[in-house]
Motif scaffolding. Structure first.
Motif, PDB file in Angstrom:
ATOM      1  N   SER A  92      38.591  54.132  28.458  1.00 43.97           N
ATOM      2  CA  SER A  92      39.019  55.537  28.522  1.00 43.97           C
ATOM      3  C   SER A  92      39.228  56.040  29.941  1.00 43.97           C
ATOM      4  O   SER A  92      39.453  57.235  30.142  1.00 43.97           O
ATOM      5  CB  SER A  92      38.043  56.470  27.797  1.00 43.97           C
ATOM      6  N   ALA A  93      39.159  55.182  30.947  1.00 45.64           N
ATOM      7  CA  ALA A  93      39.401  55.618  32.333  1.00 45.64           C
ATOM      8  C   ALA A  93      40.853  56.045  32.485  1.00 45.64           C
ATOM      9  O   ALA A  93      41.768  55.433  31.920  1.00 45.64           O
ATOM     10  CB  ALA A  93      39.078  54.497  33.310  1.00 45.64           C
ATOM     11  N   ALA A  94      41.055  57.103  33.253  1.00 45.74           N
ATOM     12  CA  ALA A  94      42.409  57.596  33.517  1.00 45.74           C
ATOM     13  C   ALA A  94      43.122  56.672  34.501  1.00 45.74           C
ATOM     14  O   ALA A  94      42.485  55.898  35.227  1.00 45.74           O
ATOM     15  CB  ALA A  94      42.328  59.000  34.112  1.00 45.74           C
ATOM     16  N   ALA A  95      44.429  56.782  34.522  1.00 43.40           N
ATOM     17  CA  ALA A  95      45.230  56.009  35.480  1.00 43.40           C
ATOM     18  C   ALA A  95      45.040  56.576  36.877  1.00 43.40           C
ATOM     19  O   ALA A  95      44.785  57.771  37.053  1.00 43.40           O
ATOM     20  CB  ALA A  95      46.707  56.073  35.094  1.00 43.40           C
ATOM     21  N   GLN A  96      45.173  55.714  37.879  1.00 47.52           N
ATOM     22  CA  GLN A  96      45.179  56.165  39.266  1.00 47.52           C
ATOM     23  C   GLN A  96      46.527  56.793  39.578  1.00 47.52           C
ATOM     24  O   GLN A  96      47.532  56.477  38.939  1.00 47.52           O
ATOM     25  CB  GLN A  96      45.010  54.985  40.220  1.00 47.52           C
ATOM     26  N   GLN A  97      46.552  57.625  40.608  1.00 48.08           N
ATOM     27  CA  GLN A  97      47.827  58.094  41.129  1.00 48.08           C
ATOM     28  C   GLN A  97      48.454  56.965  41.926  1.00 48.08           C
ATOM     29  O   GLN A  97      47.750  56.149  42.523  1.00 48.08           O
ATOM     30  CB  GLN A  97      47.630  59.309  42.027  1.00 48.08           C
TER      31      GLN A  97
END
Length: 183
Positions: free
Chosen positions: A32-37
């Motif tokens: 569930s970790a978000a994507a990096q910019q």
């Protein structure tokens, strides 16, 4: 060993055996970790400065959020394009035209596979929609001609200070110099 393909590639890219070990760590992405910019690891420079290899410690599937790489984004032309206000994609922000035409590549890897990239290259870890942690070991070498004071990433320089003080080189590691630090 001395004939290891990754060591050979680091030597060719980073200026030979005097290239200094700059980073040695792991990046972990939880379920569930978000994507990096999208980002580069260093500020733009005409000359190469750091080279990093991500090494997969398990198979990296699309669902685990593999790293997205934007080929040719380490050049002066790309840097200038990323700073220009968009012309076609109104309101999308600086660099939107460049990114819209970029041939981005995903780093889906098998265990033991590696991706090797120039620190000026735009990249980003993807969102982890799987039920597994994504773990990549990474190792970075500083180009022999790069001035460490001009890299613009000291806050991200995560190597243990006692290991950094040893200023290990690619040649020393290829000869078998250990990474263990005396207490």
């Amino acid at each position: 060993g001395p004939d290891a393909p990754l060591a050979f590639a680091f030597g060719r890219l980073a200026g030979g055996g005097r290239a200094e070990l700059w980073e040695l760590a792991a990046v972990v992405s939880a379920p569930s970790a978000a994507a990096q910019q999208l980002h580069a690891d260093t500020l733009f420079s005409e000359a190469p400065c750091l080279f990093t290899a991500f090494v997969a410690l398990q198979p990296i599937s699309r669902e685990m959020g593999p790293t997205l790489f934007v080929p040719a984004s380490h050049t002066r032309e790309a840097d200038e394009a990323m700073r220009r206000p968009d012309t076609k994609a109104r309101g999308a922000g600086a660099g939107a035209d460049f990114l819209a035409t970029a041939d981005a590549q995903l780093g889906c890897l098998d265990t033991g596979d590696a991706t090797l990239y120039d620190s000026r290259l735009l990249h980003a870890g993807g969102a982890n929609s799987s039920r597994e942690r994504r773990v990549l070991a990474y190792i970075t070498f500083r180009h022999v001609a790069a001035d460490a004071r001009e890299l613009g990433n000291e806050a991200a320089h995560s190597i243990r200070p006692e290991l950094a003080r040893r200023r290990l080189t690619l040649a020393a590691l290829r000869r078998g110099a250990g990474l263990l630090v005396d207490p």
